[in-house]
Design an enzyme around this catalytic site. Sequence first.
Site, short mmCIF file in Angstrom:
data_model
loop_
_atom_site.label_atom_id
_atom_site.label_comp_id
_atom_site.label_asym_id
_atom_site.label_seq_id
_atom_site.Cartn_x
_atom_site.Cartn_y
_atom_site.Cartn_z
N SER A 132 -1.20 2.85 -0.42
CA SER A 132 0.15 3.15 0.07
C SER A 132 0.33 2.62 1.48
CB SER A 132 0.32 4.68 0.07
OG SER A 132 1.45 5.04 0.82
N TYR A 157 -3.01 13.67 2.58
CA TYR A 157 -2.76 12.74 1.46
C TYR A 157 -2.96 11.29 1.91
CZ TYR A 157 0.07 9.34 -0.96
OH TYR A 157 0.49 8.18 -1.54
N LYS A 161 -5.87 8.12 0.98
CA LYS A 161 -5.64 6.72 0.57
C LYS A 161 -6.47 5.79 1.46
CE LYS A 161 -2.70 7.02 -2.86
NZ LYS A 161 -3.16 6.72 -4.21
N1 UFG Z 1 14.84 11.81 2.86
C1 UFG Z 1 15.95 12.60 3.05
N2 UFG Z 1 16.16 13.67 2.21
C2 UFG Z 1 15.30 13.98 1.20
C3 UFG Z 1 14.15 13.16 1.01
C4 UFG Z 1 13.95 12.10 1.87
O1 UFG Z 1 16.75 12.36 3.96
O2 UFG Z 1 15.53 14.96 0.49
C5 UFG Z 1 14.63 10.63 3.73
C6 UFG Z 1 13.34 10.67 4.53
O3 UFG Z 1 13.53 11.34 5.75
C7 UFG Z 1 13.04 9.18 4.70
C8 UFG Z 1 13.58 8.55 3.41
O4 UFG Z 1 14.52 9.50 2.90
O5 UFG Z 1 13.77 8.66 5.77
C9 UFG Z 1 12.53 8.29 2.37
O6 UFG Z 1 11.79 9.48 2.12
P1 UFG Z 1 10.77 9.61 0.88
O7 UFG Z 1 10.21 11.00 0.91
O8 UFG Z 1 11.42 9.17 -0.36
O9 UFG Z 1 9.66 8.53 1.21
P2 UFG Z 1 8.66 8.43 2.45
O10 UFG Z 1 8.84 7.05 2.99
O11 UFG Z 1 8.78 9.55 3.39
O12 UFG Z 1 7.29 8.64 1.72
C10 UFG Z 1 6.80 7.62 0.89
C11 UFG Z 1 5.88 8.20 -0.18
C12 UFG Z 1 4.64 8.78 0.41
C13 UFG Z 1 4.02 7.82 1.36
C14 UFG Z 1 5.02 7.34 2.38
C15 UFG Z 1 4.51 6.32 3.33
O13 UFG Z 1 6.53 9.20 -0.91
O14 UFG Z 1 3.75 9.05 -0.62
O15 UFG Z 1 6.11 6.74 1.68
O16 UFG Z 1 4.12 5.18 2.64
F1 UFG Z 1 3.00 8.43 2.00
#
Ligand code: UFG
Length: 351
Positions: A132, A157, A161
């Site tokens: 990731s 988590y 990785k």
């Molecule tokens: N977000 C919201 N509301 C929500 C969910 C997410 O505003 O309900 C925003 C987050 O703040 C972020 C974006 O949407 O700005 C993406 O969030 P995600 O949770 O979809 O994805 P992330 O980039 O935070 O996390 C992903 C993977 C993880 C991994 C991470 C870093 O889910 O497993 O990328 O690679 F660790």
Amino acid sequence: MAEKVLVTGGGGYVGSHCVVELIEAGYCPVVVDNFSNAVRGEGDVPESLRRIENLLGISIEFHELDLLDRPGLEKIFKKHSFFAVMHFAGLKAVGESVEKPLHYYRVNLTGSMNLLEVMQAHGVRNLVFSSSATVYGDPQRLPIDEQHPVGGCTNPYGKTKYFIEEMIVDQCKAEKQDWNAVLLRYFNPIGAHSSGLIGEDPQGIPNNLLPYIAQVAVGRRKYLKVFGNDYNTLDGTGVRDYIHVVDLAKGHIAALRMFKDNCGCKVYNLGTGTGYSVLQMVKAMEKASGREISYQIAPRREGDIASCYADPRLAEKELGWKADFGIEKMCEDLWRWQSKNPTGFNNGTAS
Ligand code: UFG
């Protein structure tokens, strides 16, 4: 005879899409999964695999097995001669990993160690690992290339990785002549197979953005909470590199081809190279679904970063792979999956 590929976690979101691409590329996948998050269909068969069987008109060998069950894993390696292993199995909820770090370390690290040792014992030395972009932590520069420092991630988590990557790197170093591994660092996989039969089916409240938005669009949740609108980005909301899960799966097939040339240990980003904000994704899903998606601005989520997107050029140069699909197609396919299966695999009818 088709080459056999062991797919750990083949019943899950990315794993199941890779199973489809493996079959279409002429490989024979054998799935190992504890199916801990799986919905069961007819005959107790995990629904994701049952639907792939219906879609492609073949049957898939699968074993309900936890990677912590080493004797069970040994048996499968005795039965088959694998060309390669694709390793997806593991726990992946960032928040839960902060609450239960030891559980995450045991499942992800011990499971991976068992797998590597059993591979070593049985002379299977080609591995594709589902890593990731989280290993990069808070980016020091954008876009992120593979040379960017790793290990800066703060949640358990993400650390698992990184640690698994390190175990694989060290094993490849120790067995230079024999071991080949491709570590694939995913950016943000979204979307679904274009059939609408398989897709992401989070149990409980989705942690990730697109599954949450899709559930708002389909009426399962009232509104989206946008975690922060005061980031230093185009509209203040977080920016990510979303990649279609089918493109991602094709990256894994490209990785398998590297083994023919004894590639050693390689690392590639799988992303599109373009970042989109939360609000841009809300708009894109409104367009794809024809539904209004309500949202409210909420405080930032702890541990979130402002922006993250890939430099995907190395994968193009060396794997001959690049993402084909843009966010329109990602959202269209996600909407097809969500609207055909409003409650995920549970509805059991869309076969
Ligand atoms: N977000 C919201 N509301 C929500 C969910 C997410 O505003 O309900 C925003 C987050 O703040 C972020 C974006 O949407 O700005 C993406 O969030 P995600 O949770 O979809 O994805 P992330 O980039 O935070 O996390 C992903 C993977 C993880 C991994 C991470 C870093 O889910 O497993 O990328 O690679 F660790």
